[in-house]
Scaffold this active site. Structure first.
Site, short mmCIF file in Angstrom:
data_model
loop_
_atom_site.label_atom_id
_atom_site.label_comp_id
_atom_site.label_asym_id
_atom_site.label_seq_id
_atom_site.Cartn_x
_atom_site.Cartn_y
_atom_site.Cartn_z
N LEU A 252 -4.24 -34.76 62.32
CA LEU A 252 -3.76 -35.38 60.89
C LEU A 252 -3.32 -37.00 61.24
CD1 LEU A 252 -2.37 -35.04 58.02
CD2 LEU A 252 -0.17 -34.73 59.35
N SER A 253 -4.04 -37.54 60.16
CA SER A 253 -4.01 -38.93 59.88
C SER A 253 -4.15 -39.86 61.07
CB SER A 253 -2.34 -39.15 59.41
OG SER A 253 -2.11 -40.48 59.11
N ALA A 254 -3.34 -40.44 61.81
CA ALA A 254 -3.85 -41.34 63.16
C ALA A 254 -4.39 -40.22 63.94
CB ALA A 254 -2.66 -41.85 63.57
N HIS A 395 -1.02 -37.67 50.91
CA HIS A 395 -1.05 -37.71 52.65
C HIS A 395 -0.24 -36.58 53.40
CE1 HIS A 395 -2.82 -39.97 55.83
NE2 HIS A 395 -1.72 -40.19 56.25
#
Length: 431
Positions: A252-254, A395
């Protein structure tokens, strides 16, 4: 990113170093399109111990919709204490977002020392009930690139039989326990027995515990964080006799950005990958290009093409909210293009043109989000790449549990769909 924009952002860095913070902030605002002044993050991090650039302060926003204002810290604390119903979405930012002032403050802190800041108390994830016979084990792995700890979920009934192994890479500020609680992947690992490995980023490597996806040294197979994650994966797979044809990586994300790097650099290890709210491999190479890629999409930064297609076509499933203001939704498109040659041909066709290699489905989660699911087929005819666009989502992990941070329970269920996709894509041969 064009040469002028790159030059402007480098100039802003120099202004910050000289203490001219306001001028630097104004220059960045003009360079990135005249956006309103960013809100500072709650914590500005000094340079990390390894000498890399830290690009995110620690901040938590409670978001009940794509246009909802951020809750205050006391509100968040009341939510965690059960004083009122928890919000449906716990979201941004897992990545540094438009809060560019935090970066300037971080750079300035190197020369003046850290100033006292208010840091909100973050709710801890609720302890997860472990079924009888299951284990959630803490461990660590080391190689010349460093040491990382991890948690490993071993489902009940495991007695050494070869099971799939799913590697889950958390987002900034998260931990293995938090990520496990939010994604509910351990619960699914009981239903479809598999091992689940949660590598933990070190605060010494990044003060916000972000995987360093934007550093060139962490974009190569044989060094940095990719070597640590891959080494940890191999070590755990060997000790717990995981099925070598069914080893997968997701994030997820980074962590999503790092998952694309792992799939790109280790196609011999991971049979398939899942990316939620992430970026393509090599989307950035420094601080200015990282911000540009996140705000405008990797194609705007001009670095998506640097990530070549992997030697083996790795199946990939991508989730991204179309109201994500932390990581531009165009990054999800670029991940697809990087892994599916048919995607670029599909994008170039007129909207009325039929493409036998692409199927588009639309759906609606009851009392939840609408979504568009696009399937890209391998030349052999089998679905090879899936893209899920979640309409109205920001997000946060789609379909996650409110017991963890940065989740959107309104679905669709990204964990369930990723596991379904993974199990349908074993590697062609044993490694």
């Amino acid at each position: 990113m064009n040469a002028q924009r790159h030059s402007d952002l480098l100039e802003a860095t120099q202004l910050t170093r000289s203490g001219r913070l306001l001028e630097a902030t104004e220059l960045i605002q003009r360079t990135l399109g005249g956006r309103p002044a960013p809100r500072p993050a709650a914590q500005a991090c000094p340079q990390d111990n390894a000498g890399g650039t830290v690009i995110e302060g620690s901040f938590r926003v409670i978001d009940s919709g794509p246009f909802a204002p951020a809750s205050t810290a006391p509100d968040a604390e009341r939510d965690a204490a059960g004083g009122r119903d928890a919000p449906e979405t716990v979201g941004e930012p897992l990545f540094p977002s438009s809060r560019l002032a935090a970066v300037l403050r971080e750079k300035l802190a190197r020369f003046r020392g850290p100033a006292p800041v208010f840091e909100p108390t973050l709710p801890r994830p609720a302890p997860e009930a472990i079924p009888e016979g299951a284990r959630f084990i803490a461990g660590s792995y080391s190689n010349p690139a460093g040491t990382r700890s991890y948690k490993l979920y071993v489902p009940s009934g495991h007695e050494g039989q070869p099971l799939p192994l799913v590697v889950m890479l958390h987002g900034c500020t998260q931990s293995p326990d938090d990520f496990a609680a939010g994604t509910r992947m351990n619960e699914l690992a009981e239903q479809e027995p598999c091992l689940v490995l949660y590598p933990a980023q070190s605060s010494a490597a990044n003060c916000s515990k972000c995987w360093n996806w934007f550093n060139p040294a962490d974009q190569r197979a044989d060094q940095g964080e990719p070597s640590l994650i891959a080494g940890m994966t191999r070590d755990v797979a060997a000790r717990y006799q995981a099925d070598p044809r069914r080893i997968y990586v997701a994030g997820l994300s980074a962590g999503g950005a790092m998952a694309t790097t792992m799939a790109m650099t280790h196609p011999d290890l991971y049979a398939a990958a899942g990316v939620h709210s992430g970026l393509p491999h090599a989307a950035a190479h420094d601080l200015p290009s990282a911000f540009a890629a996140m705000q405008q999409g990797a194609s705007g930064a001009g670095h998506a093409g640097k990530g070549r297609a992997p030697a083996r076509p790795v199946p990939i499933i991508v989730f991204h909210g179309d109201q994500d203001t932390t990581v531009h939704p165009g990054n999800g498109d670029q991940v697809i293009v990087q892994f599916a040659p048919t995607a670029s041909r599909h994008a170039a066709q007129p909207k009325t043109g039929a493409n036998p290699d692409v199927n588009v489905e639309r759906g609606q989660v009851p009392n939840g989000h609408a979504y568009t699911r696009t399937l890209y087929h391998h030349p052999s005819g089998s679905p090879h790449v899936e893209q899920w666009t979640i309409h109205g989502a920001g997000h946060a992990w789609s379909g996650g549990s409110a017991r963890g941070s940065y989740t959107d329970p309104r679905g669709p269920d990204a964990s369930k769909e990723m596991l379904r996709f993974f199990l349908a894509h074993p590697a062609e041969s044993s490694r």
